[in-house]
Motif scaffolding. Structure first.
Motif, PDB file in Angstrom:
ATOM      1  N   ASN A 282       0.810  -1.217   0.000  1.00 34.37           N
ATOM      2  CA  ASN A 282       0.000   0.000   0.000  1.00 34.37           C
ATOM      3  C   ASN A 282       0.843   1.266   0.000  1.00 34.37           C
ATOM      4  O   ASN A 282       0.314   2.369   0.123  1.00 34.37           O
ATOM      5  N   SER A 306       1.739   6.620   4.313  1.00 31.36           N
ATOM      6  CA  SER A 306       2.118   6.769   2.913  1.00 31.36           C
ATOM      7  C   SER A 306       2.090   8.237   2.534  1.00 31.36           C
ATOM      8  O   SER A 306       1.513   9.060   3.218  1.00 31.36           O
ATOM      9  N   LYS A 311       2.158   8.138  -4.217  1.00 32.75           N
ATOM     10  CA  LYS A 311       1.206   7.087  -4.602  1.00 32.75           C
ATOM     11  C   LYS A 311       1.206   6.764  -6.093  1.00 32.75           C
ATOM     12  O   LYS A 311       1.111   5.596  -6.468  1.00 32.75           O
ATOM     13  N   LYS A 318       3.398  -1.446  -8.561  1.00 33.14           N
ATOM     14  CA  LYS A 318       2.566  -2.621  -8.245  1.00 33.14           C
ATOM     15  C   LYS A 318       2.175  -3.399  -9.504  1.00 33.14           C
ATOM     16  O   LYS A 318       1.819  -4.576  -9.434  1.00 33.14           O
TER      17      LYS A 318
END
Length: 726
Positions: A282, A306, A311, A318
């Motif tokens: 995450n 985070s 992000k 990912k």
């Protein structure tokens, strides 16, 4: 710009520059074109070399990252395998719980601390720690016996993995069993370990429960502050269930962050600002060996959290198991190299600024380009210098014969512009320039004569105007001051005459009336004595008014003499109080005095201060007669370099809008006049003048119909200083 202005103003330099540029421009253009081509070719080759080097370095780093990821994945897989083996043993023991307890005698005896928690075997080396909220039942006792059988496996796990700090079994509700043992008393005293701990509220427990981990797999927490002094840790946990599906607890191992950095992020980069870090799926930061002084404009995630700016890059990472992501920062481009750790679903990453790779290459390239440019520029500049010198020399020789007379005339005109008209230019030729020079010389002489005459007349006029202006200003100032003084004096005289006339006329009219009555009619002896007493009272009031006016006038004109001496202020207050009480002879007067002990002496004129105090105390009694009981409170105390005297009465007081007028001559409060209380309105004015002549202050606070407080402040002087002044 300065050189351009010089050339623009010089005919000689224009000729020199024109001829030089006309011959020199093609030569310079050819040299500049050659320089541009050499520089462009060098820059193109350098950029290609930089890109190749960056690609090679990144691929080498990515290969190293993949290798380290495989090693770390093997470590994590081993830890997870050990946790699964311990869980298998624990679930077996819980499945055989009844048989195990029946064949085994209890060996665990818990002790209770005064703070409520339970421990075993002692507070300094406790393997078991149970919450103060735990009821010690047979079922709890049997669970403790079963979990104690896991100690060899927990011990072996910690000893075989140097990066681990501890292994533990967390009970479903009431506490935990841990190896190596902890100092329970110390951990509770630091406030980190609550004596009434609810273990199910902590992430290292609830991350493995049925809601968060239905597949019953190994889970890794985010970094958190442990309940012990180990501070920041990451924990791997796995749930333990009974055969009937009830969660008995969790088995976990703790990784302190500093050990994790040493074990999994022990890298040394040749790039000064590069570092390694681990994030979870995450984007939450797990660990980093980022230098403490390094701050990124695009921030990386913090421990357990985070970063919004990070992000988008996490989403790209990912989508692949490994790769390179380019990110833009305020410092320039940077590269994120990443590879997944399948067992923990974490991503191991390198952060490498592009500048750290490119700068050494750029520096080397700049050195090579500089060397090549020197080899080309030095000969070019030499030939350029020789050609320029020859061109300038021949242009100078040709132009000087034409421009020298014009130059002399230009210099003379420039000096004339600055006001130097007395100069004369030598005539060197009889042509047009010579005639122009003669005309200029005659013009300079004429202008100089006119300017001298104008200056003389201007100076004479300026002197006359200045003298007249100064005289008028002085006369106007004197007239204004005299007018203001006369205006003020006339207004004060008119007001004083009107007020004095009124205050003298009233008692004299009364006296005249009584005398006319005594002269014209016969009255009984008792009535005549009453009239005579009234006449004497009015005469005394008139005499007192005249004395007050004389004293107030002397105060204003500084003609009142003072006979000062050292004396106790409280003595003067008591003496004035006695005089006032004797004067009014009121039976209903209550006086309360409060004097600070050992007050210093004051250097005053006793008679004048007594007069001021009597005026104030007389007003306090006079304007309180309407009360059933007259109450006067007197306080005397020292405050800093002053002695403060407060005189408070319970009289009719003064309205707020008339407070500023109370010290004005002849002023009396309207409600005093309505109550027909006699007075001249000069008492407070005289008191204020006397106090201020002693370098003191007087002020008043009041509430209408409640009372008035007079505050007198007199300075405390040192006897030696005042004696030296005397």
């Amino acid at each position: 710009m300065r050189l351009f202005n010089i050339i623009r103003k010089s005919f000689f330099l224009k000729i020199v520059c024109f001829t030089t540029l006309l011959s020199f421009i093609p030569y310079v253009l050819l040299g500049c074109y050659s320089l541009i081509q050499v520089h462009s070719l060098s820059s193109t080759m350098a950029n290609e070399q930089i890109q190749k080097t960056i690609t090679n370095v990144l691929m080498q780093k990515l290969a190293l990252l993949e290798k380290e990821t495989e090693i770390n994945n093997a470590e994590f897989t081993k830890i997870e395998h050990n946790l699964k083996l311990i869980r298998k043993q624990a679930e077996y023991l819980f499945a055989k719980k009844s048989d195990f307890i029946a064949l085994r005698k209890p060996t665990i005896t818990l002790q209770r601390d005064p703070k409520g928690y339970f421990f075993y075997p002692d507070r300094q080396n406790s393997r078991f720690f149970l919450s103060a909220l735990t009821p010690i039942t047979k079922n709890v006792q049997s669970d403790l016996e079963i979990v104690s059988q896991l100690e060899p496996l927990l011990k072996e796990t910690v000893q075989n993995e140097p990066g681990l700090k501890a292994a533990f079994f967390g009970f479903a509700e009431f506490g935990f069993f841990i190896y190596p043992p902890i100092n329970a008393e110390y951990e509770v005293s630091t406030g980190r370990l609550p004596p009434d701990i609810r273990i199910q509220q902590y992430e290292f427990y609830y991350i493995a429960d049925a809601e968060h981990n239905p597949e019953r797999a190994v889970k890794w927490t985010r970094p958190y502050e442990d309940v012990t002094h180990w501070k920041w840790v990451v924990t791997a946990v796995i749930p333990v269930y009974s055969p009937n599906g009830v969660l008995q607890g969790v088995i976990g191992v703790d990784f302190p962050l500093d050990r994790m950095v040493r074990k999994f992020l022990d890298f040394t980069f040749t790039e000064p600002n590069a570092f390694a870090f681990i994030v979870d799926e995450n984007g939450h930061m797990i660990a980093s060996n980022q230098p403490s002084g390094r701050k990124l404009s695009t921030p990386l995630p913090g421990f357990g959290s985070s970063s919004d700016a990070f992000k988008p890059y996490i989403e790209k990472m990912k989508q692949k198991k490994k790769g390179i992501v380019k990110m833009a920062t305020a410092e320039g481009n940077a590269y994120l190299l990443f590879a997944n750790i399948p067992s923990s679903r974490w991503m191991m990453s390198f952060y490498i600024p592009e500048a750290d790779i490119a700068n050494p290459i750029i520096a080397e390239t700049k050195v090579q380009i500089s060397s090549q440019m020197k080899q080309f520029v030095i000969p070019f500049l030499f030939f350029l210098f020789v050609g320029a010198f020859l061109l300038i020399f021949f242009s100078y020789r040709f132009s000087r014969t034409v421009t020298e007379p014009v130059k002399n005339l230009a210099i003379a005109l420039k000096q004339s512009g600055k006001g130097h008209y007395h100069q004369e230019i030598p005539i060197t030729s009889q042509d047009e320039i010579g005639n122009l020079t003669k005309t200029f010389n005659r013009m300079s002489q004429t202008i100089e004569q006119l300017i001298a005459e104008l200056k003389k007349r201007a100076n004479e006029l300026e002197e006359k105007v200045g003298e007249r202006t100064k005289e008028l200003q002085e006369a106007n100032t004197k007239l204004t001051e005299m007018y203001e003084k006369l205006k003020g004096a006339e207004q004060a005289r008119a007001e004083l005459i009107a007020q004095v006339s009124h205050d003298l006329k009233t008692p004299l009219t009364t006296i005249k009336g009584y005398l006319q009555a005594l002269h014209k009619y016969e009255f009984p002896p008792e009535k005549e004595r009453e009239f005579i007493r009234t006449i004497l009272t009015r005469i005394n009031h008139t005499i007192q008014l005249i004395d007050d006016l004389f004293e107030l006038s002397a105060l204003h004109m500084d003609q009142l003499s003072f006979q000062k001496e050292w004396i106790n202020l409280d003595f003067l207050i008591d003496y004035a109080l006695e005089m006032v009480i004797a004067e009014f002879a009121e039976p209903n007067i209550d006086v309360y005095t409060s004097y600070e002990p050992e007050l210093p002496l004051v250097f005053v004129d006793p008679a004048k201060i007594n007069r001021a105090l009597v005026n104030i105390l007389s007003n306090a009694v006079k304007y309180s007669r309407e009360k059933e009981k007259i109450r006067i409170e007197i306080a005397c105390y020292q405050k800093g370099e002053f002695i403060i005297t407060e005189i408070k009465d319970n009289g009719m007081g003064i309205s707020e809008e008339n407070m500023e007028k109370i010290f004005t001559m002849f002023y009396r409060e309207p409600k005093v006049k309505e109550a027909k209380i006699t007075g001249s309105g000069l008492g407070t004015s005289i008191a204020k003048g006397i106090i201020e002549k002693h370098n003191g202050t007087i002020s008043i606070t009041t509430n209408s119909d409640v009372g008035t407080t007079i505050i007198i402040s007199l300075p405390v002087m040192h006897m030696e200083k005042e004696d030296s002044r005397s």
